[in-house]
Design a protein around this motif. Structure first.
Motif, short mmCIF file in Angstrom:
data_model
loop_
_atom_site.label_atom_id
_atom_site.label_comp_id
_atom_site.label_asym_id
_atom_site.label_seq_id
_atom_site.Cartn_x
_atom_site.Cartn_y
_atom_site.Cartn_z
N ARG A 290 82.72 146.53 -25.97
CA ARG A 290 84.17 146.75 -25.97
C ARG A 290 84.74 146.91 -24.58
NH1 ARG A 290 84.53 151.02 -31.08
NH2 ARG A 290 83.62 149.59 -32.63
N SER A 291 83.92 147.32 -23.62
CA SER A 291 84.42 147.55 -22.26
C SER A 291 84.02 146.43 -21.30
CB SER A 291 83.90 148.89 -21.72
OG SER A 291 82.48 148.88 -21.64
N SER A 294 86.28 145.20 -18.28
CA SER A 294 86.14 146.03 -17.08
C SER A 294 84.81 145.75 -16.39
CB SER A 294 86.22 147.51 -17.45
OG SER A 294 87.56 147.92 -17.63
N TYR A 339 87.85 151.71 -19.19
CA TYR A 339 88.28 151.29 -20.53
C TYR A 339 89.04 152.43 -21.22
CZ TYR A 339 88.09 149.78 -25.40
OH TYR A 339 88.43 149.43 -26.69
N GLU A 343 92.34 150.65 -19.70
CA GLU A 343 92.49 149.57 -20.68
C GLU A 343 93.11 150.02 -21.99
OE1 GLU A 343 89.66 146.27 -21.12
OE2 GLU A 343 88.29 147.48 -19.90
N LYS A 344 92.54 151.06 -22.61
CA LYS A 344 93.05 151.49 -23.91
C LYS A 344 94.51 151.94 -23.85
CE LYS A 344 90.53 153.65 -26.94
NZ LYS A 344 89.63 154.63 -27.59
#
Length: 358
Positions: A290-291, A294, A339, A343-344
């Protein structure tokens, strides 16, 4: 609660992202830190022969092709507006952080200052298209993604809910762009942009075949479904054709271009297909995936600073395998933080603004 087959499929794609990122790290570290090592040269030779970086990048392109077009749903103009907002906040905030850190790292290592035109072109993610050098070489792949997003948006404007027709049109135009050499002579990877986009649109077509019952046109009858599968098989054949030709050349005479690019494209697509059909992947690997945006953006900065640290501290040379593991662990750890904190929040902000503007 057990995961549904569909959710398991997407967990497999997250796991594929993590593996693809590791291969990219392996490639770049084995090239860049070889001079600081006293063993483990096999890692560099293996990565260069199969082109691990290209494998990882092509796998990412396949995933984007499979996932991105399905994020466009509903009334066309409203869907395009939401798509543009969501993609902007997904791509750019953490990318700008990477650009700023990359500029600082480049200055720290070389002492060179970049002209404003280079900084602005890289900040806009369009350096290749305007003839400027990249602050970090890996940025070229993001420009391919951006071209795919633009093409997908324009095709949605034209075809709307007819996803498979859109994939056919996108594939046909991309393949023609490549086969007619319309970008021949341009810098970087632009000459093969059409081929890379064709791979991505083949991924889009695969998603349509996977969800064929949702297709408003090709789900009408068994004959229509059979036609869709035949068209998809033709796409697969056409993107595999350079691979087939490369294999033939390798048997007849040494072909360095095949070794450099053929294996990378072949195994990248094969790895996507493998992970797509895996029934289950380790949860920790899916979480790590998911990360990976990055990870991809930051890993070059991490190994550059590791190399500088090794040099300034006059540390003894060590094995290349340890450099790869150190870079991987450091980058994934740093990416978990970016992340969570960059990001989130950016993704959530984009969703709120897209909903508000919708």
């Amino acid at each position: 609660m057990s995961a549904t087959p569909s959710s398991q499929r997407f967990q497999s794609l997250d796991a594929l992202r993590a593996v693809a990122c590791f291969l990219v790290i392996w490639q770049h570290v084995s090239e860049s830190l070889l001079r600081h090592s006293n063993g483990g040269q096999w890692t560099s030779e293996l990565a260069n022969y199969f082109d691990f970086g290209r494998i990882g990048v092509v796998a990412f392109f396949c995933i984007s092709g499979f996932v991105i077009p399905r994020t466009l749903e509903g009334p066309r103009l409203a869907a395009l507006r939401s798509f543009a907002i969501n993609r902007f906040f997904r791509l750019y905030p953490i990318y700008w952080v990477a650009v700023v850190i990359g500029i600082y790292s480049l200055w720290l290592v070389t002492g060179h200052k970049l002209p404003a035109s280079t900084i602005l072109a890289n900040g806009g993610m369009i350096a290749t298209f305007v003839g400027e050098p990249h602050i970090m070489g890996l940025f070229w792949t993001l420009e391919v993604e951006l071209a795919f997003y633009l093409a997908t948006a324009l095709l949605y404007l034209g075809f709307g809910k007819y996803k498979f027709l859109s994939a056919i049109a996108g594939f046909s135009l991309s393949y023609a762009l490549w086969k007619l050499d319309l970008l021949k002579g341009y810098q970087g990877n632009l000459p093969i942009l059409g081929y890379l986009l064709a791979i991505m649109f083949a991924g889009s077509a695969m998603r349509c075949i996977y969800e064929l019952k949702q297709e408003p046109l090709f789900s009408r009858s068994e004959n229509w479904k059979k036609a869709a599968r035949i068209l998809f098989a033709l796409m697969v054949y056409l993107v595999a054709q350079p691979v087939i030709e490369g294999v033939e050349k390798s048997f007849s005479y040494p072909d360095p271009m095949w070794n450099r690019y053929g294996w990378g494209h072949t195994l990248g697509m094969a790895m996507f297909a493998l992970f797509f059909f895996l029934p289950r992947t380790p949860r920790w690997l899916s979480l790590a995936g998911r990360s990976t945006y990055s990870v991809y953006l930051l890993h070059a900065i991490v190994f550059t600073l590791i190399a500088r640290f090794w040099q300034t501290q006059e540390l003894p040379k060590t094995r290349l395998e340890l450099f790869i593991l150190l870079t991987t662990a450091t980058t994934f750890g740093l990416a978990a933080l970016t992340y969570r904190y960059i990001e989130k929040p950016s993704i959530r902000l984009g969703k709120r603004m897209a909903t508000k503007n919708g």
